[in-house]
Structures are given as C-alpha cells and as structure tokens.
Write a protein that holds these residues in place. Structure first.
Motif, short mmCIF file in Angstrom:
data_model
loop_
_atom_site.label_atom_id
_atom_site.label_comp_id
_atom_site.label_asym_id
_atom_site.label_seq_id
_atom_site.Cartn_x
_atom_site.Cartn_y
_atom_site.Cartn_z
N ASP A 189 0.82 -1.22 0.00
CA ASP A 189 0.00 0.00 0.00
C ASP A 189 0.85 1.27 0.00
O ASP A 189 0.31 2.39 0.09
CB ASP A 189 -0.97 0.01 1.19
CG ASP A 189 -0.26 -0.02 2.54
OD1 ASP A 189 0.99 0.09 2.57
OD2 ASP A 189 -0.94 -0.17 3.57
N SER A 190 2.17 1.11 -0.10
CA SER A 190 3.13 2.23 -0.19
C SER A 190 3.18 3.08 1.07
O SER A 190 3.81 4.14 1.06
CB SER A 190 2.82 3.13 -1.41
OG SER A 190 2.91 2.39 -2.60
N LYS A 191 2.57 2.63 2.17
CA LYS A 191 2.57 3.44 3.38
C LYS A 191 3.87 3.34 4.17
O LYS A 191 4.19 4.22 4.97
CB LYS A 191 1.39 3.04 4.28
CG LYS A 191 0.04 3.46 3.73
CD LYS A 191 -1.08 3.15 4.71
CE LYS A 191 -2.42 3.64 4.19
NZ LYS A 191 -3.53 3.35 5.14
N VAL A 192 4.63 2.26 3.96
CA VAL A 192 5.85 2.05 4.73
C VAL A 192 6.99 1.62 3.81
O VAL A 192 6.80 0.74 2.96
CB VAL A 192 5.66 0.97 5.83
CG1 VAL A 192 6.96 0.79 6.62
CG2 VAL A 192 4.51 1.33 6.76
N SER A 193 8.13 2.25 3.97
CA SER A 193 9.35 1.79 3.31
C SER A 193 10.46 1.65 4.34
O SER A 193 10.51 2.39 5.33
CB SER A 193 9.82 2.80 2.24
OG SER A 193 8.99 2.80 1.11
N LEU A 194 11.34 0.69 4.10
CA LEU A 194 12.54 0.52 4.91
C LEU A 194 13.75 0.74 4.01
O LEU A 194 13.87 0.13 2.95
CB LEU A 194 12.60 -0.89 5.50
CG LEU A 194 11.46 -1.31 6.43
CD1 LEU A 194 11.68 -2.74 6.91
CD2 LEU A 194 11.35 -0.37 7.61
N GLU A 195 14.64 1.64 4.44
CA GLU A 195 15.88 1.88 3.71
C GLU A 195 17.04 1.33 4.53
O GLU A 195 17.27 1.76 5.67
CB GLU A 195 16.07 3.38 3.47
CG GLU A 195 15.03 3.98 2.53
CD GLU A 195 15.29 5.44 2.20
OE1 GLU A 195 14.65 5.96 1.27
OE2 GLU A 195 16.15 6.06 2.87
N PHE A 196 17.75 0.37 3.96
CA PHE A 196 18.83 -0.33 4.67
C PHE A 196 20.17 0.24 4.22
O PHE A 196 20.45 0.35 3.02
CB PHE A 196 18.80 -1.83 4.36
CG PHE A 196 17.56 -2.53 4.82
CD1 PHE A 196 17.55 -3.23 6.03
CD2 PHE A 196 16.41 -2.52 4.05
CE1 PHE A 196 16.41 -3.90 6.45
CE2 PHE A 196 15.26 -3.20 4.47
CZ PHE A 196 15.27 -3.87 5.68
N ARG A 197 21.02 0.54 5.20
CA ARG A 197 22.41 0.95 4.96
C ARG A 197 23.31 0.01 5.75
O ARG A 197 22.99 -0.36 6.87
CB ARG A 197 22.62 2.40 5.40
CG ARG A 197 21.82 3.41 4.58
CD ARG A 197 21.89 4.82 5.10
NE ARG A 197 21.08 5.01 6.29
CZ ARG A 197 21.55 5.25 7.50
NH1 ARG A 197 22.87 5.29 7.71
NH2 ARG A 197 20.75 5.43 8.52
N THR A 198 24.44 -0.38 5.16
CA THR A 198 25.29 -1.38 5.79
C THR A 198 26.73 -1.29 5.31
O THR A 198 27.00 -0.69 4.27
CB THR A 198 24.75 -2.80 5.49
OG1 THR A 198 25.53 -3.79 6.18
CG2 THR A 198 24.81 -3.10 4.00
N ASN A 199 27.63 -1.88 6.09
CA ASN A 199 29.03 -2.00 5.67
C ASN A 199 29.31 -3.37 5.07
O ASN A 199 30.47 -3.68 4.74
CB ASN A 199 29.98 -1.75 6.84
CG ASN A 199 29.88 -2.83 7.91
OD1 ASN A 199 28.87 -3.53 8.03
ND2 ASN A 199 30.92 -2.97 8.71
N GLN A 200 28.29 -4.20 4.91
CA GLN A 200 28.48 -5.54 4.38
C GLN A 200 28.41 -5.55 2.86
O GLN A 200 27.82 -4.67 2.23
CB GLN A 200 27.44 -6.49 4.97
CG GLN A 200 27.58 -6.65 6.48
CD GLN A 200 28.93 -7.21 6.88
OE1 GLN A 200 29.24 -8.38 6.69
NE2 GLN A 200 29.78 -6.35 7.45
N ALA A 201 29.00 -6.59 2.25
CA ALA A 201 29.15 -6.63 0.80
C ALA A 201 28.04 -7.37 0.08
O ALA A 201 27.98 -7.33 -1.16
CB ALA A 201 30.49 -7.27 0.45
#
Length: 391
Positions: A299-311
């Motif tokens: 429903d486009s109400k929630v997004s998760l943006e992931f940032r990491t140091n892993q490859a």
C-alpha cells in the motif's frame, strides 16, 4: 532474573524495537501509522518463547530474526579447510548451515552495560552512547572448538533505536580472546548476520499477506553463483539484464513507485540467493552511507531503507513457509485463526560477507576481505534501517 524470552523494548521516534537475549533475536519493529494504527514489520510467533528450539511446538530451529554465527549461511560440510586443517562441521547432505548444529541463534546472550563492554566504549567513534539513542547491548563468548571453529571468540551485539528520527540498527562486533591457544596467529573465519524476516503488509484481511506484492530495490548487478546444494562455486554471476530475476535495481532509489515488485520475473522456486552489493569507492561509515536496499509495502505506506558495511545480502522469500505454528497478534486479521505465515509470507534480508568468502578469492575480492579475523582485529557488521511512513 528475566526470562531470555522477555522482550527488551526500545522506544524510538514513532516506533519501537524489541529484542530477546535468546539468540539475540530482533523480536519486533512496530511503527505508528495514522489514526492510532500500528504495524509490526517483522514476522514472528504469537509468544516469543516459541523461538526456543526446545519448545513443545516441535518446529526446531526457525531462524526467525536471530543472530546467526559463528559463520552464517552455507559452507561445504566435509570439504572446508582452514589453516591447513579440515574443519569438523556439522550439517546435512554435505551442507553446513547457519553456524552448525547449535549456532549463536540458540544461545542465551547476556545483556551488559557499556561500562563492562569490551567492544563498545562509551565514546565509540561510530556508535557512541548518546541521549538521543535507546540501546541494548548483549554479549556471547563462543569457546574454541564450538561447532568446529578454532579459537575463543568474544561477540557483542548493539541494538538501538534513535529518538529524534525513525532509525533503528544492529551492530555486531567480535574479537579473538588472546589466551595463548595453539594456532592463535592463524585467526578464525567469522561471518555474522541478523536473519530477520520482513512483511510490511497491513494484515487487514483485504490485502495479500504475500511479500510478492512488496517492492524491492537493491543496488546490485551480480550475485554469488551456487551449485545444486546452494553452495558457492566461487564464481560471480551477472544479474545486469533488465529481466533477470535477481535484478532489483529498477527505478530511482528515492521513488519506490519506480521499483519492481518481487513478483516481477519471479523464479518458480522462489529466491534464496546471495546478492552482491555494489561497493562504493570509499569506505562506508554510518555517517556517509547511502541506502543499498529499499523495501516498500504493497500500500506504499511504509518503506525501509537499509544501509550497511556488508558486501552482500542473502535474499530469501520464505518458500519454505507453510502456514504451520503461530504468528504475531498484529498479523492476525479480524476473525482469523492465529495460524502461521503462508508460503512467501516474508522476505529475509541477511547482510553479511559473500558465501564462504575465505574459501574463494573472487568472493573475498568482492567482500574486500577474506573474512578471517586475526588477533588484535575487530570484526564489525552494522546495519541501519530508516523507517519511512507515508499516511
């Protein structure tokens, strides 16, 4: 004394994050929506005690949101050599999986304070203690020889939620205990991850509970090639073709409406593959990092943006889910039975080194490390998640 299944709840900005000392489980990520509604973005059980591998449910190890180690994902059970010696690894059908017969996911971690931490000082350069952050810190010591790996390993996990913005994170660090053991100079392979499964659906009885309608964006054009046992061959395969099932780079990062749904070009047997992230030209820090993975609800109400140091990110769409066991109360539509999640009822996004990178040069090159921890070094795996709510 608290039960290892008692949630440790951290309040953040318009959300809460909870963890268990059993397996260092990230038990819930609950966000506040409009009109007082809440949505738990992590799958899980009705009762946290069901995570117990010895529970009466009979489900065995679920790998539902636990920390996995000492070595995540898969290694050849009978053909893994390190420092000139063959490792004695437990497994099935020639495959060592997620830390062995009794990995970190079934161990009871101890909650500690920063003042007693060996790996997270108060003034830590990347993740300092701060009035703006609610945190929980855990420790587990893996003895030499546990699940076939050499040397004693001290592991700490920091779980946090920021108060001023909707950001949560998990930081895993480890070091070798320098106790004079034989082979100390050789080090030990280490590859940890959080094996967390997401479903951002509303669970209102009207919207699909499958994650196939979720939108997914991954900054990648390649993946780890695997054989019929899902073991790495040591080769890296391209996913650059626009219709490749593992090409999730469609669209612009900041506009989820341009991202592809997981169902698009979906393989018949689902996805359980190690997708290699594009590496930036300079070292990634929490301060300079950009989203490498974005997951958005139907429903486009929630997004998760992931940032990491892993490859890489092992991406698993839960083809093995079959509706058994239980599910969280927030995931039970009104009037429904509290049965488990259906097939494709979650997408697991497990950030770690490419599979068995210490055995394959091309994969260690992709990771920027061979994944062998030496005395005096500190292993670190961090993931920060920005939660975006649109109402």
């Amino acid at each position: 004394m608290l039960s290892p299944f008692t949630p440790r709840v951290l309040q953040g900005h318009a959300l809460s994050l909870s963890s268990l000392s059993y397996g260092l489980t990230i038990d819930s990520l609950v966000v506040n929506l409009a009109e007082g509604k809440k949505r738990d973005l992590l799958v899980g059980y009705l009762d946290p005690a069901e995570h117990d591998v010895n529970s009466k449910t009979g489900r065995g190890r679920g790998f539902i949101n636990q920390v996995v180690g000492r070595y995540a994902n898969r290694l050849p059970q009978n053909d893994t050599t390190f420092a000139g010696k063959k490792l004695k690894l437990a497994g099935n059908n020639g495959v060592f999986l997620h830390g062995g017969a009794a990995g970190f996911d079934v161990k009871e971690w101890k909650e500690i304070e920063r003042s007693t931490s060996a790996l997270f000082p108060e003034n830590d350069l990347s993740f300092p203690a701060s009035p703006d952050v609610n945190e929980a810190l855990y420790r587990y010591v893996s003895p030499a020889g546990e699940e076939g790996f050499p040397l004693t390993l001290e592991v700490e996990g920091l779980v946090f939620a920021k108060k001023s913005k909707s950001t949560v994170g998990v930081v895993l660090r480890a070091k070798i205990v320098e106790d004079g053991a034989e082979g100390l100079d050789k080090g030990t392979p280490v590859n940890l991850t959080v094996h967390w499964g997401f479903n951002l659906s509303s669970f209102d009885g009207e919207e699909s509970e499958s994650i196939l309608d979720h939108k997914l964006w991954i900054d990648s054009d390649s993946f780890t090639h695997i054989d019929g046992l899902q073991l790495p061959t040591g080769e890296i395969a391209s996913s650059a073709s626009s219709n490749h099932p593992f090409n999730f780079s469609k669209g612009t990062i900041s506009d989820p409406s341009t991202h592809r749904t997981i169902a698009e070009n979906y393989p018949s047997d689902g996805i359980d593959h190690n997708i290699i992230l594009r590496r930036p030209s300079s070292p990634v820090t929490p301060q300079n990092s950009k989203p490498q993975v974005v997951l958005t609800s139907p429903d486009s109400k929630v997004s998760l943006e992931f940032r990491t140091n892993q490859a890489s990110v092992e991406t698993y769409t839960a083809a093995g889910f079959n509706g058994k066991y239980s599910r969280k109360a927030l995931h039970c539509p009104p009037g429904s039975e509290k049965k488990g999640y259906p097939q494709y009822g979650a997408v697991f996004l497990e950030f770690h080194y490419p599979l068995a990178s210490f055995l394959h040069k091309k994969l260690s090159d992709a990771a920027g490390t061979d994944g062998i921890l030496k005395p005096g070094e500190v292993y670190e795996n961090w993931v920060e998640v920005d939660v975006l709510v649109r109402c």
